[in-house]
Design a protein around this motif. Sequence first.
Motif, PDB file in Angstrom:
ATOM      1  N   THR B 184      -2.712 -12.281 -10.834  1.00 19.58           N
ATOM      2  CA  THR B 184      -3.731 -11.485  -9.986  1.00 19.58           C
ATOM      3  C   THR B 184      -2.612 -10.795  -8.823  1.00 19.58           C
ATOM      4  O   THR B 184      -2.675  -9.568  -8.585  1.00 19.58           O
ATOM      5  CB  THR B 184      -4.818 -12.378  -9.575  1.00 19.58           C
ATOM      6  OG1 THR B 184      -5.538 -12.731 -10.702  1.00 19.58           O
ATOM      7  CG2 THR B 184      -5.789 -11.613  -8.630  1.00 19.58           C
ATOM      8  N   THR B 187      -0.398  -8.098 -10.067  1.00 17.15           N
ATOM      9  CA  THR B 187      -1.102  -7.027 -10.040  1.00 17.15           C
ATOM     10  C   THR B 187      -1.332  -6.221  -8.748  1.00 17.15           C
ATOM     11  O   THR B 187      -0.978  -4.900  -8.701  1.00 17.15           O
ATOM     12  CB  THR B 187      -2.432  -7.062 -10.780  1.00 17.15           C
ATOM     13  OG1 THR B 187      -2.460  -8.079 -11.870  1.00 17.15           O
ATOM     14  CG2 THR B 187      -3.357  -5.771 -10.961  1.00 17.15           C
ATOM     15  N   GLY B 188      -1.793  -7.018  -7.838  1.00 12.61           N
ATOM     16  CA  GLY B 188      -1.824  -6.334  -6.206  1.00 12.61           C
ATOM     17  C   GLY B 188      -0.655  -5.590  -6.010  1.00 12.61           C
ATOM     18  O   GLY B 188      -0.620  -4.387  -5.596  1.00 12.61           O
ATOM     19  N   LYS B 190       1.760  -4.379  -7.891  1.00 11.09           N
ATOM     20  CA  LYS B 190       1.820  -3.475  -8.779  1.00 11.09           C
ATOM     21  C   LYS B 190       1.339  -2.233  -8.433  1.00 11.09           C
ATOM     22  O   LYS B 190       1.928  -0.938  -8.564  1.00 11.09           O
ATOM     23  CB  LYS B 190       1.676  -3.898 -10.510  1.00 11.09           C
ATOM     24  CG  LYS B 190       1.882  -2.673 -11.358  1.00 11.09           C
ATOM     25  CD  LYS B 190       1.841  -3.173 -12.683  1.00 11.09           C
ATOM     26  CE  LYS B 190       1.765  -1.992 -13.643  1.00 11.09           C
ATOM     27  NZ  LYS B 190       2.856  -2.123 -14.668  1.00 11.09           N
ATOM     28  N   GLN B 191      -0.048  -2.247  -8.013  1.00  9.28           N
ATOM     29  CA  GLN B 191      -1.047  -1.198  -7.900  1.00  9.28           C
ATOM     30  C   GLN B 191      -0.186  -0.702  -6.755  1.00  9.28           C
ATOM     31  O   GLN B 191      -0.331   0.822  -6.472  1.00  9.28           O
ATOM     32  CB  GLN B 191      -2.441  -1.587  -7.562  1.00  9.28           C
ATOM     33  CG  GLN B 191      -2.978  -2.324  -8.944  1.00  9.28           C
ATOM     34  CD  GLN B 191      -2.634  -1.558 -10.135  1.00  9.28           C
ATOM     35  OE1 GLN B 191      -2.694  -0.155 -10.098  1.00  9.28           O
ATOM     36  NE2 GLN B 191      -2.422  -2.172 -11.210  1.00  9.28           N
ATOM     37  N   PHE B 192      -0.146  -1.030  -5.761  1.00  7.44           N
ATOM     38  CA  PHE B 192       0.281  -0.746  -4.373  1.00  7.44           C
ATOM     39  C   PHE B 192       1.667   0.006  -4.524  1.00  7.44           C
ATOM     40  O   PHE B 192       1.803   1.161  -4.070  1.00  7.44           O
ATOM     41  CB  PHE B 192       0.496  -1.791  -3.125  1.00  7.44           C
ATOM     42  CG  PHE B 192      -0.934  -1.926  -2.612  1.00  7.44           C
ATOM     43  CD1 PHE B 192      -1.666  -0.889  -1.774  1.00  7.44           C
ATOM     44  CD2 PHE B 192      -1.615  -3.174  -2.689  1.00  7.44           C
ATOM     45  CE1 PHE B 192      -2.861  -1.187  -1.100  1.00  7.44           C
ATOM     46  CE2 PHE B 192      -2.940  -3.325  -2.347  1.00  7.44           C
ATOM     47  CZ  PHE B 192      -3.536  -2.485  -1.571  1.00  7.44           C
ATOM     48  N   GLY B 194       2.914   0.991  -7.224  1.00  8.10           N
ATOM     49  CA  GLY B 194       2.497   2.161  -8.035  1.00  8.10           C
ATOM     50  C   GLY B 194       2.087   3.480  -7.497  1.00  8.10           C
ATOM     51  O   GLY B 194       2.490   4.322  -7.567  1.00  8.10           O
ATOM     52  N   MET B 195       1.212   3.253  -6.306  1.00  3.54           N
ATOM     53  CA  MET B 195       0.711   4.242  -5.575  1.00  3.54           C
ATOM     54  C   MET B 195       1.793   5.020  -4.848  1.00  3.54           C
ATOM     55  O   MET B 195       1.803   6.252  -4.957  1.00  3.54           O
ATOM     56  CB  MET B 195      -0.309   3.694  -4.606  1.00  3.54           C
ATOM     57  CG  MET B 195      -1.546   3.390  -5.339  1.00  3.54           C
ATOM     58  SD  MET B 195      -2.907   3.175  -4.112  1.00  3.54           S
ATOM     59  CE  MET B 195      -3.355   4.655  -3.489  1.00  3.54           C
ATOM     60  N   GLU B 198       4.090   6.641  -7.714  1.00  4.24           N
ATOM     61  CA  GLU B 198       3.404   7.947  -8.116  1.00  4.24           C
ATOM     62  C   GLU B 198       2.965   9.045  -7.365  1.00  4.24           C
ATOM     63  O   GLU B 198       1.943   9.704  -7.809  1.00  4.24           O
ATOM     64  CB  GLU B 198       2.217   7.168  -9.299  1.00  4.24           C
ATOM     65  CG  GLU B 198       2.798   6.404 -10.415  1.00  4.24           C
ATOM     66  CD  GLU B 198       1.811   5.709 -11.175  1.00  4.24           C
ATOM     67  OE1 GLU B 198       0.518   5.509 -10.842  1.00  4.24           O
ATOM     68  OE2 GLU B 198       2.010   5.547 -12.609  1.00  4.24           O
ATOM     69  N   GLY B 199       3.432   9.020  -6.238  1.00  3.03           N
ATOM     70  CA  GLY B 199       2.832   9.969  -5.054  1.00  3.03           C
ATOM     71  C   GLY B 199       1.664  10.020  -4.648  1.00  3.03           C
ATOM     72  O   GLY B 199       1.048  11.134  -4.118  1.00  3.03           O
ATOM     73  N   PHE B 200       0.969   9.013  -4.616  1.00  6.13           N
ATOM     74  CA  PHE B 200      -0.425   9.147  -3.997  1.00  6.13           C
ATOM     75  C   PHE B 200      -0.589   9.158  -2.644  1.00  6.13           C
ATOM     76  O   PHE B 200      -1.507   9.610  -1.994  1.00  6.13           O
ATOM     77  CB  PHE B 200      -1.236   7.561  -4.234  1.00  6.13           C
ATOM     78  CG  PHE B 200      -1.689   7.622  -5.684  1.00  6.13           C
ATOM     79  CD1 PHE B 200      -3.310   7.534  -5.910  1.00  6.13           C
ATOM     80  CD2 PHE B 200      -1.040   7.316  -6.789  1.00  6.13           C
ATOM     81  CE1 PHE B 200      -3.778   7.493  -7.308  1.00  6.13           C
ATOM     82  CE2 PHE B 200      -1.468   7.232  -8.144  1.00  6.13           C
ATOM     83  CZ  PHE B 200      -2.813   7.497  -8.377  1.00  6.13           C
ATOM     84  N   TYR B 216       9.325  -2.239  -7.821  1.00 10.02           N
ATOM     85  CA  TYR B 216       8.367  -2.091  -8.990  1.00 10.02           C
ATOM     86  C   TYR B 216       9.081  -2.623 -10.187  1.00 10.02           C
ATOM     87  O   TYR B 216       8.395  -3.380 -11.078  1.00 10.02           O
ATOM     88  CB  TYR B 216       8.265  -0.616  -9.293  1.00 10.02           C
ATOM     89  CG  TYR B 216       7.137  -0.242  -9.913  1.00 10.02           C
ATOM     90  CD1 TYR B 216       5.835  -0.250  -9.663  1.00 10.02           C
ATOM     91  CD2 TYR B 216       7.301   0.066 -11.366  1.00 10.02           C
ATOM     92  CE1 TYR B 216       4.732   0.255 -10.251  1.00 10.02           C
ATOM     93  CE2 TYR B 216       6.268   0.335 -12.322  1.00 10.02           C
ATOM     94  CZ  TYR B 216       5.027   0.182 -11.754  1.00 10.02           C
ATOM     95  OH  TYR B 216       3.869   0.534 -12.758  1.00 10.02           O
ATOM     96  N   ILE B 223       5.820  -9.709 -14.181  1.00 12.07           N
ATOM     97  CA  ILE B 223       4.824  -9.774 -14.932  1.00 12.07           C
ATOM     98  C   ILE B 223       5.196  -9.974 -16.524  1.00 12.07           C
ATOM     99  O   ILE B 223       4.376 -10.811 -17.085  1.00 12.07           O
ATOM    100  CB  ILE B 223       3.997  -8.339 -14.968  1.00 12.07           C
ATOM    101  CG1 ILE B 223       3.383  -8.131 -13.510  1.00 12.07           C
ATOM    102  CG2 ILE B 223       2.875  -7.998 -16.124  1.00 12.07           C
ATOM    103  CD1 ILE B 223       2.854  -6.826 -13.182  1.00 12.07           C
TER     104      ILE B 223
END
Lengths: 122, 399
Positions: B184, B187-188, B190-192, B194-195, B198-200, B216, B223
């Motif tokens: 869990t 994952t948090g 990874k998502q942040f 990743g954003m 990935e240019g968010f 990353y 993981i």
Amino acid sequence: MRKILLVEDENTLREVYTLILSTEAYELHTAANGQEALAKCESITFDLILLDLMMPVLDGVGFLEEFAERNGGVHTKVIILSNLSSGHELDRALAAGARKNVLKANISPRQLLATVRYELET
Amino acid sequence: MATNAQTDTDQPTLRNEQPSTSLAENSRYRLLVESIQDYAIFLMDRDGYVSTWNKGAQKIKGYKAKEIIGRHFSSFYLPQDIKADKPKRELELATRFGRVEDEDWRVRKDGSRFWANVVITALRDENDELVGFAKVTRDLTERKQNEDELRSANDLLREQRQELTQLNTSKDEFISLASHQLRTPATGVKQFLGMLLEGFVGDLDPVQLEYIKKAYESNEHQIAIVNNLLQVAQMDAGKVVLRKAPVNIQKMIYEVTEEHADHFRQRHQSIALDMSEQPLYVPVDAEYFRMVLENLVDNASKYTPSKGHITVSAQAKGSTARISVKDTGVGIAEKDVARLFEKFTRIPNLLSESVGGSGLGLYWANKIIALHGGRLEVQSKTNKGTTFHIYVPLRQVDA
């Protein structure tokens, strides 16, 4: 606008998924457990539900079973978004009407968006 | 023991019909019985009163002849056995069936107990009239103690085995739970990350991008370890159930190598597929088999230096399919090959410092292939490269 319900008990994950999904034109609703999700489903018909499995109050399988009972089956598209890669819980969720399972730890933000887009289009 | 009593009467008439010789033999025979030390041998009258006593009887039961002759044989029994009429019952049985055998506790003169094997034989005269009983007793306390010790050691082992099984189950459950919980927060992260990656939130400068990439990758590694731990816990708990169906193996190989295309590119490695045009269908569990292939292809890439070459091939050989992943990497020393499929093995080599691993991947892969009724083999030469061969039966067999 397509309506999505994100059911996730972890605050950080709910926050980051909200940030990711908000970059596209969806009407996004969130719930912190199965009980809250059932309440949202009473007033809104969703196009897609992203459902965590291990949650307090009412877990993902409990939500699916109750949802099916109230609506005569699961006619909404449901994707399991959990960290369970296999096992009894996942089998039960898929048997209860979820379309597929996405492992949270294995999917990047862009991959999540692609999955959501794909599910809504098919 | 029963024949002893018979010999007592038969032997003289058989050997010699002369009464004088018979008398002499009788007295020698008495001497023999009296001097035996390892058996208590004595006679009793019809009511169970002791009438003779030998050396063995004295040694085992502690009474001298003059102390016991004339006394009832129930003196050798435990009070509760006397109360339950056991001595009387045994005489009745011996009378009816000719002999009775018993193994139980008996009492010595000093009150101590010993584990006895007892045979009581009824003695009858030529008119078949009961004249008394012969009793032969052996002290088996030592044997009994050994048996008891063995039994309790056995019980203890059984208990300990049960405890170990329980502990093992708890361990598997613990690893499973801990791994889920670890996923869990991972994952948090990874998502942040990743954003950012990935240019968010807009472009990053090259240094920021490099750092985020490293973070990353580190998170991906974490993981992967958690995933491996979970897979192995599931395997060790016997929870892997294969769902076998014919799978187009070339298609699977193509997909897996496509997934790794980025890695090959980044490491400037070339990849070749050596497969026949004819589709090769192999009965495997698609999900698990794919994970094994991914594992081998990933290893091949990780342990092959820049500009190396990787070949994946698939062939049918008789009733077996052979899928091979060959690289021109760092290789494995001969002495390390045997340990390769053991749990938590990480072989030190030029690249292992920079390559993350849990030491569980090949352990798991080997077990999965074995569950398919196949085998995983490795050929390797240091600095030349490594080839992993998967052999699986082409026909559906239940492993």
